[in-house]
Design an enzyme around this catalytic site. Structure first.
Site, short mmCIF file in Angstrom:
data_model
loop_
_atom_site.label_atom_id
_atom_site.label_comp_id
_atom_site.label_asym_id
_atom_site.label_seq_id
_atom_site.Cartn_x
_atom_site.Cartn_y
_atom_site.Cartn_z
N CYS A 33 5.56 -0.11 7.79
CA CYS A 33 5.24 1.13 7.06
C CYS A 33 6.47 1.54 6.26
O CYS A 33 7.59 1.54 6.79
CB CYS A 33 4.88 2.23 8.07
SG CYS A 33 4.43 3.78 7.27
N LEU A 34 6.25 1.89 5.00
CA LEU A 34 7.39 2.28 4.15
C LEU A 34 8.00 3.59 4.63
O LEU A 34 9.15 3.89 4.29
CB LEU A 34 6.93 2.38 2.69
CG LEU A 34 6.44 1.06 2.07
CD1 LEU A 34 5.88 1.30 0.68
CD2 LEU A 34 7.56 0.02 2.03
N GLN A 64 2.76 10.10 1.79
CA GLN A 64 4.08 9.44 1.91
C GLN A 64 5.03 9.85 0.80
O GLN A 64 6.24 9.68 0.93
CB GLN A 64 3.92 7.91 1.92
CG GLN A 64 3.21 7.38 3.16
CD GLN A 64 3.09 5.89 3.15
OE1 GLN A 64 2.17 5.33 2.55
NE2 GLN A 64 4.02 5.20 3.79
N HIS A 87 -4.85 1.27 7.38
CA HIS A 87 -3.52 1.87 7.58
C HIS A 87 -3.33 3.05 6.61
O HIS A 87 -2.84 4.11 6.99
CB HIS A 87 -2.48 0.77 7.34
CG HIS A 87 -1.05 1.19 7.39
ND1 HIS A 87 -0.15 0.71 8.34
CD2 HIS A 87 -0.32 2.02 6.59
CE1 HIS A 87 1.03 1.25 8.11
NE2 HIS A 87 0.97 2.03 7.05
N GLU A 88 -3.77 2.85 5.34
CA GLU A 88 -3.57 3.91 4.33
C GLU A 88 -4.50 5.10 4.57
O GLU A 88 -4.09 6.25 4.40
CB GLU A 88 -3.78 3.35 2.91
CG GLU A 88 -2.87 2.19 2.52
CD GLU A 88 -1.40 2.43 2.78
OE1 GLU A 88 -0.96 3.60 2.76
OE2 GLU A 88 -0.68 1.45 3.04
N GLY A 116 0.84 -1.20 0.00
CA GLY A 116 0.00 0.00 0.00
C GLY A 116 0.87 1.24 0.00
O GLY A 116 2.08 1.17 0.27
N HIS A 140 -3.06 7.29 7.06
CA HIS A 140 -2.05 8.20 6.49
C HIS A 140 -2.72 9.48 5.97
O HIS A 140 -2.18 10.58 6.11
CB HIS A 140 -1.30 7.55 5.33
CG HIS A 140 -0.12 6.71 5.72
ND1 HIS A 140 0.95 7.21 6.44
CD2 HIS A 140 0.19 5.41 5.47
CE1 HIS A 140 1.85 6.24 6.61
NE2 HIS A 140 1.41 5.14 6.04
O1 K1U Z 1 1.59 2.46 3.93
C1 K1U Z 1 2.68 1.89 3.90
O2 K1U Z 1 3.64 2.38 4.47
C2 K1U Z 1 2.82 0.59 3.16
C3 K1U Z 1 2.78 -0.61 4.09
C4 K1U Z 1 1.34 -1.08 4.18
C5 K1U Z 1 0.96 -2.02 5.27
C6 K1U Z 1 1.75 -3.08 5.64
C7 K1U Z 1 1.35 -3.96 6.64
C8 K1U Z 1 0.16 -3.76 7.26
C9 K1U Z 1 -0.61 -2.69 6.91
C10 K1U Z 1 -0.22 -1.84 5.91
C11 K1U Z 1 3.68 -1.68 3.51
O3 K1U Z 1 3.49 -2.12 2.44
S1 K1U Z 1 5.02 -2.20 4.49
C12 K1U Z 1 5.78 -3.49 3.49
C13 K1U Z 1 5.01 -4.76 3.53
O4 K1U Z 1 4.12 -4.94 4.35
C14 K1U Z 1 5.29 -5.82 2.54
C15 K1U Z 1 6.32 -5.72 1.64
C16 K1U Z 1 6.57 -6.73 0.73
C17 K1U Z 1 5.80 -7.87 0.72
C18 K1U Z 1 4.78 -8.00 1.63
C19 K1U Z 1 4.52 -7.00 2.54
ZN ZN Z 2 2.41 3.36 6.20
#
Ligand code: K1U
Ligand code: ZN
Length: 176
Positions: free
Chosen positions: A98-99, A54, A140-141, A49, A144
């Site tokens: 979270c990225l 972001q 989560h998004e 996401g 944000h």
């Molecule tokens: O919003 C963001 O920062 C993105 C985030 C979203 C998210 C992750 C976990 C739970 C809720 C929301 C991410 O994508 S973090 C990276 C991640 O979860 C992932 C990366 C590669 C493969 C699988 C998962």
């Molecule tokens: Zn996030």
């Protein structure tokens, strides 16, 4: 065909990640370009996401694709001006990342299912019920878009510890 550009992802702490984003209203080419760039940025990270704040754009746009199986076709979704219209009483705990807070994970409890209304890139009204990882991710998004991070659900001490780590990471990145 628009060229997609990867955009830099802001790292916490940053005031733009604490600011509520404004509705996009009409879907313009600028919104379509932003959404394309966000999908490119999300897949490249990689992530499931990404919300416009972001990448430093304070507009209510989010993208997500929670398809996990390698063999399964991707399902990129773009949600403009999303609104949660229903939440389940049942709750779910998921270890979130979270990225904008790299390499930090913590359990967060949220409604297990949510129904969301949004505008798609053609300007159409959409409504869908999400469950599992999709429900966690869309909440989560949308957080944000309201200037909220998953660490805001944690105890103050744990939140402070993560914030200090991120400040250190940003100092190191600035020096490199
Ligand atoms: O919003 C963001 O920062 C993105 C985030 C979203 C998210 C992750 C976990 C739970 C809720 C929301 C991410 O994508 S973090 C990276 C991640 O979860 C992932 C990366 C590669 C493969 C699988 C998962
Ligand atoms: Zn996030």
């Amino acid at each position: 065909m628009m060229a997609m550009t990867k955009r830099p992802i802001l790292i916490h702490p940053d005031p733009r990640l604490k600011t509520a984003a404004t509705p996009v209203g009409e879907i313009t080419d600028e919104v379509r370009r932003l959404a394309d760039d966000m999908l490119e940025t999300m897949y490249d990270a990689p992530g499931i996401g990404l919300a416009a704040p972001q990448v430093g754009v304070l507009k209510r746009v989010l993208v997500m694709d929670c398809v996990k199986d390698e063999g399964e076709a991707p399902r990129p979704l773009v949600l403009c001006d999303p609104e949660i219209v229903w939440t389940s009483d049942a709750r779910n705990v998921y270890e979130e990342g979270c990225l904008s807070i790299p390499d930090q994970y913590a359990e967060v409890e949220r409604p297990a299912e949510v129904e969301v209304r949004w505008t798609d890139l053609e300007g159409g009204a959409r409504r869908e019920r999400f469950d599992g990882l999709w429900a966690t991710c869309v909440q989560h998004e949308i957080d944000h878009l309201d200037g909220k991070l998953f660490i805001d659900y944690l105890k103050p001490l744990k939140r402070q510890m993560i914030t200090r780590k991120m400040q250190k990471l940003k100092r190191e990145k600035a020096r490199a």
